[in-house]
Design a protein around this motif. Structure first.
Motif, PDB file in Angstrom:
ATOM      1  N   ALA A 187       7.055   9.329   9.140  1.00 10.22           N
ATOM      2  CA  ALA A 187       6.778  10.658   9.689  1.00 10.22           C
ATOM      3  C   ALA A 187       5.270  10.894   9.793  1.00 10.22           C
ATOM      4  CB  ALA A 187       7.425  11.736   8.827  1.00 10.22           C
ATOM      5  N   ARG A 188       4.514  10.461   8.792  1.00 13.26           N
ATOM      6  CA  ARG A 188       3.052  10.629   8.834  1.00 13.26           C
ATOM      7  C   ARG A 188       2.424   9.799   9.941  1.00 13.26           C
ATOM      8  NH1 ARG A 188       0.009  10.604   3.306  1.00 13.26           N
ATOM      9  NH2 ARG A 188      -1.613  11.292   4.732  1.00 13.26           N
ATOM     10  N   LEU A 189       3.049   8.659  10.275  1.00 15.12           N
ATOM     11  CA  LEU A 189       2.556   7.814  11.363  1.00 15.12           C
ATOM     12  C   LEU A 189       3.099   8.260  12.717  1.00 15.12           C
ATOM     13  CD1 LEU A 189       2.977   4.236   9.816  1.00 15.12           C
ATOM     14  CD2 LEU A 189       0.957   5.695   9.791  1.00 15.12           C
ATOM     15  N   ASP A 190       4.083   9.175  12.688  1.00 13.08           N
ATOM     16  CA  ASP A 190       4.760   9.643  13.896  1.00 13.08           C
ATOM     17  C   ASP A 190       5.480   8.499  14.606  1.00 13.08           C
ATOM     18  OD1 ASP A 190       5.642  11.654  15.581  1.00 13.08           O
ATOM     19  OD2 ASP A 190       3.932  11.458  16.957  1.00 13.08           O
ATOM     20  N   ILE A 191       6.158   7.673  13.801  1.00 11.88           N
ATOM     21  CA  ILE A 191       6.951   6.569  14.328  1.00 11.88           C
ATOM     22  C   ILE A 191       8.329   6.617  13.678  1.00 11.88           C
ATOM     23  CG2 ILE A 191       4.956   5.076  14.765  1.00 11.88           C
ATOM     24  CD1 ILE A 191       5.669   3.531  12.209  1.00 11.88           C
ATOM     25  N   SER A 192       9.251   5.832  14.208  1.00  3.26           N
ATOM     26  CA  SER A 192      10.595   5.775  13.629  1.00  3.26           C
ATOM     27  C   SER A 192      10.602   4.850  12.414  1.00  3.26           C
ATOM     28  CB  SER A 192      11.591   5.253  14.668  1.00  3.26           C
ATOM     29  OG  SER A 192      11.302   3.898  14.981  1.00  3.26           O
ATOM     30  N   GLU A 248       6.359  -3.634   8.587  1.00  7.94           N
ATOM     31  CA  GLU A 248       6.391  -4.223   7.247  1.00  7.94           C
ATOM     32  C   GLU A 248       6.995  -5.616   7.246  1.00  7.94           C
ATOM     33  OE1 GLU A 248       8.278  -1.310   4.720  1.00  7.94           O
ATOM     34  OE2 GLU A 248       6.444  -0.115   4.586  1.00  7.94           O
ATOM     35  N   SER A 249       7.723  -5.969   8.305  1.00 10.16           N
ATOM     36  CA  SER A 249       8.306  -7.306   8.429  1.00 10.16           C
ATOM     37  C   SER A 249       7.402  -8.275   9.182  1.00 10.16           C
ATOM     38  CB  SER A 249       9.655  -7.219   9.146  1.00 10.16           C
ATOM     39  OG  SER A 249      10.542  -6.426   8.412  1.00 10.16           O
ATOM     40  N   GLY A 250       6.321  -7.755   9.764  1.00  3.84           N
ATOM     41  CA  GLY A 250       5.405  -8.622  10.497  1.00  3.84           C
ATOM     42  C   GLY A 250       5.820  -8.900  11.924  1.00  3.84           C
ATOM     43  N   ASP A 251       6.565  -7.994  12.536  1.00  2.00           N
ATOM     44  CA  ASP A 251       7.003  -8.161  13.927  1.00  2.00           C
ATOM     45  C   ASP A 251       5.786  -8.122  14.854  1.00  2.00           C
ATOM     46  OD1 ASP A 251       7.916  -7.540  16.612  1.00  2.00           O
ATOM     47  OD2 ASP A 251       9.850  -7.016  15.726  1.00  2.00           O
ATOM     48  N   PRO A 252       5.597  -9.144  15.713  1.00  2.00           N
ATOM     49  CA  PRO A 252       4.424  -9.177  16.590  1.00  2.00           C
ATOM     50  C   PRO A 252       4.482  -8.176  17.740  1.00  2.00           C
ATOM     51  CG  PRO A 252       5.836 -11.042  17.050  1.00  2.00           C
ATOM     52  CD  PRO A 252       6.411 -10.346  15.839  1.00  2.00           C
ATOM     53  N   GLY A 253       5.615  -7.512  17.937  1.00  2.00           N
ATOM     54  CA  GLY A 253       5.762  -6.590  19.049  1.00  2.00           C
ATOM     55  C   GLY A 253       5.307  -5.168  18.765  1.00  2.00           C
ATOM     56  N   VAL A 254       4.870  -4.886  17.541  1.00  5.21           N
ATOM     57  CA  VAL A 254       4.454  -3.525  17.182  1.00  5.21           C
ATOM     58  C   VAL A 254       3.076  -3.243  17.787  1.00  5.21           C
ATOM     59  CG1 VAL A 254       3.914  -1.953  15.278  1.00  5.21           C
ATOM     60  CG2 VAL A 254       5.805  -3.558  15.063  1.00  5.21           C
ATOM     61  N   GLN A 255       2.926  -2.066  18.372  1.00  6.53           N
ATOM     62  CA  GLN A 255       1.663  -1.701  19.017  1.00  6.53           C
ATOM     63  C   GLN A 255       0.528  -1.626  17.997  1.00  6.53           C
ATOM     64  OE1 GLN A 255       1.959   1.838  21.389  1.00  6.53           O
ATOM     65  NE2 GLN A 255       4.011   1.317  22.086  1.00  6.53           N
ATOM     66  N   VAL A 256      -0.626  -2.115  18.400  1.00  9.00           N
ATOM     67  CA  VAL A 256      -1.788  -2.110  17.504  1.00  9.00           C
ATOM     68  C   VAL A 256      -2.212  -0.686  17.156  1.00  9.00           C
ATOM     69  CG1 VAL A 256      -3.561  -2.221  19.309  1.00  9.00           C
ATOM     70  CG2 VAL A 256      -4.001  -3.222  17.061  1.00  9.00           C
ATOM     71  N   GLY A 257      -1.941   0.262  18.026  1.00  5.59           N
ATOM     72  CA  GLY A 257      -2.271   1.655  17.734  1.00  5.59           C
ATOM     73  C   GLY A 257      -1.557   2.169  16.507  1.00  5.59           C
ATOM     74  N   TYR A 258      -0.319   1.734  16.294  1.00  5.88           N
ATOM     75  CA  TYR A 258       0.425   2.136  15.095  1.00  5.88           C
ATOM     76  C   TYR A 258      -0.249   1.592  13.843  1.00  5.88           C
ATOM     77  CZ  TYR A 258       4.229   3.450  18.280  1.00  5.88           C
ATOM     78  OH  TYR A 258       4.986   4.011  19.270  1.00  5.88           O
ATOM     79  N   TRP A 259      -0.774   0.366  13.939  1.00 11.23           N
ATOM     80  CA  TRP A 259      -1.480  -0.222  12.804  1.00 11.23           C
ATOM     81  C   TRP A 259      -2.744   0.570  12.493  1.00 11.23           C
ATOM     82  CZ3 TRP A 259       0.343  -3.565   9.415  1.00 11.23           C
ATOM     83  CH2 TRP A 259       1.435  -4.329   9.776  1.00 11.23           C
ATOM     84  N   GLU A 300       0.832  -1.206   0.000  1.00  6.93           N
ATOM     85  CA  GLU A 300       0.000   0.000   0.000  1.00  6.93           C
ATOM     86  C   GLU A 300       0.868   1.257   0.000  1.00  6.93           C
ATOM     87  OE1 GLU A 300      -3.338   0.628  -0.163  1.00  6.93           O
ATOM     88  OE2 GLU A 300      -3.585  -1.488  -0.640  1.00  6.93           O
ATOM     89  N   ARG A 301       1.939   1.240   0.782  1.00  8.02           N
ATOM     90  CA  ARG A 301       2.846   2.393   0.830  1.00  8.02           C
ATOM     91  C   ARG A 301       3.491   2.621  -0.531  1.00  8.02           C
ATOM     92  NH1 ARG A 301       8.221   2.751   1.291  1.00  8.02           N
ATOM     93  NH2 ARG A 301       8.543   0.603   1.968  1.00  8.02           N
ATOM     94  N   LEU A 302       3.951   1.561  -1.143  1.00  5.97           N
ATOM     95  CA  LEU A 302       4.616   1.678  -2.442  1.00  5.97           C
ATOM     96  C   LEU A 302       3.628   2.042  -3.552  1.00  5.97           C
ATOM     97  CD1 LEU A 302       7.150  -1.272  -2.240  1.00  5.97           C
ATOM     98  CD2 LEU A 302       7.608   1.179  -2.048  1.00  5.97           C
ATOM     99  N   LYS A 303       2.391   1.576  -3.431  1.00  8.81           N
ATOM    100  CA  LYS A 303       1.378   1.931  -4.423  1.00  8.81           C
ATOM    101  C   LYS A 303       1.163   3.450  -4.427  1.00  8.81           C
ATOM    102  CE  LYS A 303      -2.873   0.426  -3.769  1.00  8.81           C
ATOM    103  NZ  LYS A 303      -4.105  -0.403  -3.776  1.00  8.81           N
ATOM    104  N   ARG A 304       1.350   4.047  -3.265  1.00  8.65           N
ATOM    105  CA  ARG A 304       1.224   5.502  -3.148  1.00  8.65           C
ATOM    106  C   ARG A 304       2.552   6.217  -3.395  1.00  8.65           C
ATOM    107  NH1 ARG A 304      -2.547   2.978  -0.515  1.00  8.65           N
ATOM    108  NH2 ARG A 304      -4.526   3.928   0.054  1.00  8.65           N
ATOM    109  N   ASP A 305       3.581   5.439  -3.767  1.00 15.61           N
ATOM    110  CA  ASP A 305       4.910   5.974  -4.078  1.00 15.61           C
ATOM    111  C   ASP A 305       5.467   6.801  -2.914  1.00 15.61           C
ATOM    112  OD1 ASP A 305       7.095   6.103  -5.745  1.00 15.61           O
ATOM    113  OD2 ASP A 305       6.429   7.936  -6.733  1.00 15.61           O
ATOM    114  N   MET A 306       5.328   6.259  -1.705  1.00 17.32           N
ATOM    115  CA  MET A 306       5.731   6.966  -0.501  1.00 17.32           C
ATOM    116  C   MET A 306       6.976   6.303   0.111  1.00 17.32           C
ATOM    117  SD  MET A 306       3.280   7.914   2.758  1.00 17.32           S
ATOM    118  CE  MET A 306       1.880   8.081   1.673  1.00 17.32           C
ATOM    119  N   PRO A 307       8.074   7.055   0.236  1.00 19.69           N
ATOM    120  CA  PRO A 307       9.273   6.493   0.867  1.00 19.69           C
ATOM    121  C   PRO A 307       9.011   6.173   2.348  1.00 19.69           C
ATOM    122  CG  PRO A 307       9.760   8.567  -0.249  1.00 19.69           C
ATOM    123  CD  PRO A 307       8.280   8.409  -0.237  1.00 19.69           C
ATOM    124  N   GLN A 308       9.818   5.267   2.904  1.00 14.29           N
ATOM    125  CA  GLN A 308       9.662   4.889   4.309  1.00 14.29           C
ATOM    126  C   GLN A 308       9.736   6.092   5.233  1.00 14.29           C
ATOM    127  OE1 GLN A 308      12.626   1.807   5.030  1.00 14.29           O
ATOM    128  NE2 GLN A 308      10.968   0.361   5.369  1.00 14.29           N
TER     129      GLN A 308
END
Length: 108
Positions: free
Chosen positions: A44-49, A57-68, A31-39
């Motif tokens: 920055a738009r998500l306010d995350i590192s 994007e790697s499927g890490d289970p430790g990422v907070q659901v709020g970020y999703w 989805e990010r690439l379809k919008r031609d948006m760099p990481q």
């Protein structure tokens, strides 16, 4: 066979199918690439590192659901969570993109 990892959360063991998380991360990247948006821009738009975005994007289970949830809002796909929680079917229309990077023209 799919790889399963076990995580302990509030004194209960839960099976975590890593292939499903990896597929979710691949769809986020597509989805990010379809919008031609760099990481960097998307993070920055998500306010995350950028490393946190990489984990998503790697499927890490430790990422907070709020970020999703924020990512879904930014991608204008949050309504799909409402559909999922209402018990309706959500179509899996997006396969992982073949692109490896966003184009350099949008980088600042």
């Amino acid at each position: 066979m799919a790889k399963i990892i076990w995580i302990t959360y509030w004194r209960s063991n839960v099976a975590m199918p890593t292939h499903k998380l990896a597929a979710l991360g691949a769809r986020l990247r597509a989805e990010r690439l379809k919008r031609d948006m760099p990481q960097a821009e998307f993070a920055a738009r998500l306010d995350i590192s950028i490393p946190t975005l990489h984990k998503m994007e790697s499927g890490d289970p430790g990422v907070q659901v709020g970020y999703w949830m924020i990512a879904l809002e930014v991608l204008d796909r949050a309504k799909e969570v409402d559909i999922l929680l209402a018990g309706q079917s959500v179509s899996d229309e997006s396969a992982p993109a073949s692109r490896k990077r966003a184009s350099k023209k949008n980088r600042k």
